[in-house]
Design a protein around this motif. Structure first.
Motif, mmCIF file in Angstrom:
data_model
loop_
_atom_site.group_PDB
_atom_site.id
_atom_site.type_symbol
_atom_site.label_atom_id
_atom_site.label_comp_id
_atom_site.label_asym_id
_atom_site.label_seq_id
_atom_site.Cartn_x
_atom_site.Cartn_y
_atom_site.Cartn_z
ATOM 1 N N LEU A 27 0.840 -1.204 0.000
ATOM 2 C CA LEU A 27 0.000 0.000 0.000
ATOM 3 C C LEU A 27 0.873 1.251 0.000
ATOM 4 N N PHE A 30 -1.309 3.905 4.705
ATOM 5 C CA PHE A 30 -2.318 3.168 5.455
ATOM 6 C C PHE A 30 -2.793 4.032 6.599
ATOM 7 N N ALA A 35 -8.090 1.136 6.146
ATOM 8 C CA ALA A 35 -8.499 -0.073 6.877
ATOM 9 C C ALA A 35 -9.995 -0.314 6.699
ATOM 10 N N ILE A 38 -10.728 -1.540 3.082
ATOM 11 C CA ILE A 38 -10.352 -2.954 2.900
ATOM 12 C C ILE A 38 -11.365 -3.853 3.620
ATOM 13 N N VAL A 57 -9.110 -6.098 10.352
ATOM 14 C CA VAL A 57 -8.034 -5.282 9.780
ATOM 15 C C VAL A 57 -7.438 -4.506 10.938
ATOM 16 N N ARG A 59 -3.729 -2.380 12.625
ATOM 17 C CA ARG A 59 -2.320 -2.074 12.834
ATOM 18 C C ARG A 59 -1.948 -2.908 14.034
ATOM 19 N N ILE A 128 -0.041 -6.266 6.174
ATOM 20 C CA ILE A 128 -0.240 -4.941 5.585
ATOM 21 C C ILE A 128 1.143 -4.333 5.466
ATOM 22 N N SER A 138 -2.076 -6.300 9.826
ATOM 23 C CA SER A 138 -2.549 -7.487 9.113
ATOM 24 C C SER A 138 -4.016 -7.347 8.733
ATOM 25 N N VAL A 139 -4.372 -8.085 7.697
ATOM 26 C CA VAL A 139 -5.768 -8.266 7.284
ATOM 27 C C VAL A 139 -6.039 -9.753 7.445
ATOM 28 N N LEU A 157 -7.125 -7.154 -1.279
ATOM 29 C CA LEU A 157 -5.919 -6.316 -1.376
ATOM 30 C C LEU A 157 -5.588 -5.994 -2.832
#
Length: 175
Positions: A27, A30, A35, A38, A57, A59, A128, A138-139, A157
C-alpha cells in the motif's frame, strides 16, 4: 478434493506465488480510512458469496475494522487473533508460514517455540505492507478453509492496490 486427473502442485510452487503476492501487495499509505475500505470490501465480497466469516483489519496493537457475518462462529475471533499473531511475528502471511512449516515437516512449537494457544500458521492473515514503512499490521479472514481465507484477503488487497487478481491468485487445488 482434487478432480480426476488433477495433480497437486508442489508446495514450493505455492510458496513462490505467495512470495510474489507479498511483494506486490504494498500500500502507498495506510490509515483508518484505508483499513475501513479494505474491511468493507472484504465484507461486500463475503456477503455477495454468502460466506460466514469474521474479518479483521489492524495495525499491530490496534484493531481498526472487525466484522462477523452470519454463519461465522464464536471460534473465529480466536482464529483471527492467532493467525494475526503469526503475521506480527514473521511479517509474512500465515499461509506462507504454515506451508513452509509443512514443507519442513515441523510446526510452530517445534521450530520456533511458539505455542498453538497464541499462534496459528493457517491461511487467512496477510501482512499490511506500506511503502517506505514495511509491515505495520494485518488483514485477516476466518471461517473458510485456510486457502480460501487467504485468497479472499488477497482478492480484496488486489482491489485496493489495483493489482490484477488473476495474475496473483493461487491456482485452484485442494491440499
Amino acid at each position: 478434493m482434487l478432480g480426476k486427473g488433477v495433480v497437486p502442485l508442489p508446495i514450493s510452487d505455492d510458496l513462490a506465488k505467495l512470495a510474489l503476492q507479498e511483494q506486490a501487495l504494498v500500500l502507498p499509505h495506510f490509515d483508518c480510512d484505508v483499513a475501513w475500505r479494505i474491511g468493507t470490501t472484504l465484507r461486500d465480497l463475503a456477503l455477495q458469496r454468502k460466506l460466514g466469516v469474521a474479518i479483521d483489519v489492524r495495525r499491530f496493537g490496534q484493531p481498526l475494522f472487525y466484522c462477523a457475518l452470519e454463519g461465522s462462529t464464536p471460534n473465529n475471533p480466536e482464529w483471527v487473533r492467532r493467525k494475526s499473531n503469526v503475521v506480527a511475528h514473521f511479517f509474512r502471511s500465515s499461509y506462507a508460514v504454515g506451508l513452509e512449516l509443512r514443507q519442513r515437516k515441523t510446526d510452530l512449537l517445534e521450530k520456533h517455540g511458539l505455542p498453538f494457544s497464541e499462534f496459528a500458521a493457517h491461511g487467512g492473515s496477510f501482512p499490511i505492507r506500506v511503502e517506505h514503512a514495511g509491515v505495520i499490521g494485518s488483514v485477516t479472514v476466518s471461517g473458510l478453509p485456510q486457502r480460501d481465507d487467504h485468497e479472499l484477503v488477497v482478492e480484496a488487497l488486489c482491489l485496493e492496490t489495483r493489482q490484477d487478481y488473476a495474475t496473483l491468485r493461487l491456482p485452484a487445488q485442494d491440499w
